[in-house]
Design a protein around this motif. Structure first.
Motif, PDB file in Angstrom:
ATOM      1  N   ARG A 134       0.820  -1.134  -0.066  1.00  0.00           N
ATOM      2  CA  ARG A 134       0.129   0.113  -0.043  1.00  0.00           C
ATOM      3  C   ARG A 134       0.868   1.277   0.027  1.00  0.00           C
ATOM      4  O   ARG A 134       0.590   2.224  -0.775  1.00  0.00           O
ATOM      5  CB  ARG A 134      -1.154  -0.003   1.170  1.00  0.00           C
ATOM      6  CG  ARG A 134      -1.946  -1.140   1.110  1.00  0.00           C
ATOM      7  CD  ARG A 134      -2.705  -1.082   2.357  1.00  0.00           C
ATOM      8  NE  ARG A 134      -1.669  -1.541   3.496  1.00  0.00           N
ATOM      9  CZ  ARG A 134      -2.064  -2.132   4.522  1.00  0.00           C
ATOM     10  NH1 ARG A 134      -3.285  -1.905   5.219  1.00  0.00           N
ATOM     11  NH2 ARG A 134      -1.080  -2.414   5.459  1.00  0.00           N
ATOM     12  N   GLU A 135       2.076   1.250   0.698  1.00  0.00           N
ATOM     13  CA  GLU A 135       2.838   2.249   0.799  1.00  0.00           C
ATOM     14  C   GLU A 135       3.357   2.589  -0.643  1.00  0.00           C
ATOM     15  O   GLU A 135       3.607   3.730  -0.914  1.00  0.00           O
ATOM     16  CB  GLU A 135       3.890   1.986   1.640  1.00  0.00           C
ATOM     17  CG  GLU A 135       5.074   3.233   1.853  1.00  0.00           C
ATOM     18  CD  GLU A 135       4.576   4.472   2.534  1.00  0.00           C
ATOM     19  OE1 GLU A 135       5.127   5.368   2.444  1.00  0.00           O
ATOM     20  OE2 GLU A 135       3.538   4.403   3.131  1.00  0.00           O
ATOM     21  N   ARG A 136       3.667   1.762  -1.266  1.00  0.00           N
ATOM     22  CA  ARG A 136       4.395   1.627  -2.845  1.00  0.00           C
ATOM     23  C   ARG A 136       3.154   2.352  -3.815  1.00  0.00           C
ATOM     24  O   ARG A 136       3.695   2.979  -4.696  1.00  0.00           O
ATOM     25  CB  ARG A 136       4.431   0.288  -3.244  1.00  0.00           C
ATOM     26  CG  ARG A 136       5.661  -0.286  -2.839  1.00  0.00           C
ATOM     27  CD  ARG A 136       5.936  -1.930  -3.407  1.00  0.00           C
ATOM     28  NE  ARG A 136       6.403  -2.476  -2.330  1.00  0.00           N
ATOM     29  CZ  ARG A 136       6.429  -4.096  -2.819  1.00  0.00           C
ATOM     30  NH1 ARG A 136       6.103  -4.494  -3.955  1.00  0.00           N
ATOM     31  NH2 ARG A 136       6.967  -4.814  -2.015  1.00  0.00           N
ATOM     32  N   LYS A 137       2.305   2.580  -3.471  1.00  0.00           N
ATOM     33  CA  LYS A 137       0.990   3.074  -4.191  1.00  0.00           C
ATOM     34  C   LYS A 137       0.874   4.792  -3.784  1.00  0.00           C
ATOM     35  O   LYS A 137       0.200   5.287  -4.643  1.00  0.00           O
ATOM     36  CB  LYS A 137      -0.116   2.168  -4.071  1.00  0.00           C
ATOM     37  CG  LYS A 137      -0.092   1.260  -4.738  1.00  0.00           C
ATOM     38  CD  LYS A 137      -1.446   0.337  -4.745  1.00  0.00           C
ATOM     39  CE  LYS A 137      -1.288  -1.044  -5.217  1.00  0.00           C
ATOM     40  NZ  LYS A 137      -0.305  -1.579  -5.969  1.00  0.00           N
ATOM     41  N   ARG A 138       1.790   5.146  -2.719  1.00  0.00           N
ATOM     42  CA  ARG A 138       1.551   6.301  -2.362  1.00  0.00           C
ATOM     43  C   ARG A 138       2.915   7.302  -2.726  1.00  0.00           C
ATOM     44  O   ARG A 138       3.817   6.582  -3.601  1.00  0.00           O
ATOM     45  CB  ARG A 138       1.234   6.578  -0.955  1.00  0.00           C
ATOM     46  CG  ARG A 138       0.034   5.803  -0.607  1.00  0.00           C
ATOM     47  CD  ARG A 138      -0.028   5.763   0.829  1.00  0.00           C
ATOM     48  NE  ARG A 138       0.799   6.816   1.741  1.00  0.00           N
ATOM     49  CZ  ARG A 138       0.903   6.674   3.133  1.00  0.00           C
ATOM     50  NH1 ARG A 138       0.364   5.940   3.729  1.00  0.00           N
ATOM     51  NH2 ARG A 138       1.637   7.731   3.723  1.00  0.00           N
ATOM     52  N   PHE A 139       3.184   8.547  -2.116  1.00  0.00           N
ATOM     53  CA  PHE A 139       4.429   9.069  -2.208  1.00  0.00           C
ATOM     54  C   PHE A 139       5.081   8.358  -1.057  1.00  0.00           C
ATOM     55  O   PHE A 139       5.043   8.783  -0.006  1.00  0.00           O
ATOM     56  CB  PHE A 139       4.478  10.561  -1.976  1.00  0.00           C
ATOM     57  CG  PHE A 139       3.665  11.250  -2.821  1.00  0.00           C
ATOM     58  CD1 PHE A 139       3.747  11.218  -4.389  1.00  0.00           C
ATOM     59  CD2 PHE A 139       2.518  12.158  -2.701  1.00  0.00           C
ATOM     60  CE1 PHE A 139       3.038  11.907  -5.350  1.00  0.00           C
ATOM     61  CE2 PHE A 139       1.692  12.892  -3.405  1.00  0.00           C
ATOM     62  CZ  PHE A 139       2.036  12.617  -4.967  1.00  0.00           C
ATOM     63  N   SER A 140       5.707   7.260  -1.625  1.00  0.00           N
ATOM     64  CA  SER A 140       6.528   6.301  -0.407  1.00  0.00           C
ATOM     65  C   SER A 140       7.496   6.906   0.507  1.00  0.00           C
ATOM     66  O   SER A 140       8.178   7.926   0.196  1.00  0.00           O
ATOM     67  CB  SER A 140       7.033   5.079  -1.336  1.00  0.00           C
ATOM     68  OG  SER A 140       6.236   4.417  -2.120  1.00  0.00           O
TER      69      SER A 140
END
Length: 192
Positions: A104-110
């Protein structure tokens, strides 16, 4: 509708609002300073975009052959430990560090600092601003950074714990121990 921001005025946004601004303005290149200040950059010109591609393509080809990590484009934003959200012209993260992130973190501004970053100075970029950005990258955990300046045909190499090294008209750059066996030929990036 458009918004004109007078010189000297800074807009401060929180991280949720910043993500919303980015989603609503996909044609703009936006970054966020550590204090929440909004940074708006024009899309790259064809000349600058071409130079970015001449950097990204060999980096991607090297990475495909080595399988050591993941390469990111200039549209990829990373949240640094100081809360700044930055989008280097090219970046790379070691595979084990990237895979350790929650999907899920990879799909945001990590929330991760790349191991390697590069910035290519465009005619509209102020050199002191880019040098400050490179210093911030290193302070936030980047292990190797290149500031490539086609205007002066110079490269600054940034590393932790050392002052920047300035090269005049280099023909190539080494990825050192961060990007093992990677060499970037500068013919189409630094020289016209």
């Amino acid at each position: 509708m458009s918004l004109t921001i007078p010189r000297g005025v800074r807009l401060i946004v929180d991280s949720n609002d910043f993500a919303g601004l980015c989603a609503s303005n996909r044609d703009l290149r936006l970054e966020q300073a550590a204090d929440g200040g909004l940074i708006v950059m024009a899309p790259a010109s064809p000349d600058s975009g071409g130079r970015e591609n001449e950097l990204s393509f060999p980096l991607t080809a090297w990475n495909k052959g080595k399988g050591l990590g993941k390469v990111f484009s200039p549209s990829s934003g990373f949240t640094f430990p100081n809360a700044a959200v930055r989008s280097p012209d090219a970046s790379w993260i070691r595979r084990e560090r990237w895979e350790a992130l929650d999907p899920r973190e990879r799909k945001r501004f990590s929330h991760i600092a790349p191991d390697f970053v590069a910035e290519i100075r465009s005619p509209s970029d102020g050199l002191p601003d880019l040098q400050a950005k490179m210093a911030e990258y290193i302070d936030q955990g980047v292990r190797l950074g290149w500031l490539i300046d086609p205007t002066t045909q110079t490269v600054e190499i940034h590393r932790p714990g050392r002052p920047p090294e300035r090269l005049e008209k280099p023909k190539a750059l080494s990825g050192e121990d961060v990007l093992p066996d990677f060499t970037l030929e500068l013919a189409e990036i630094l020289y016209d």
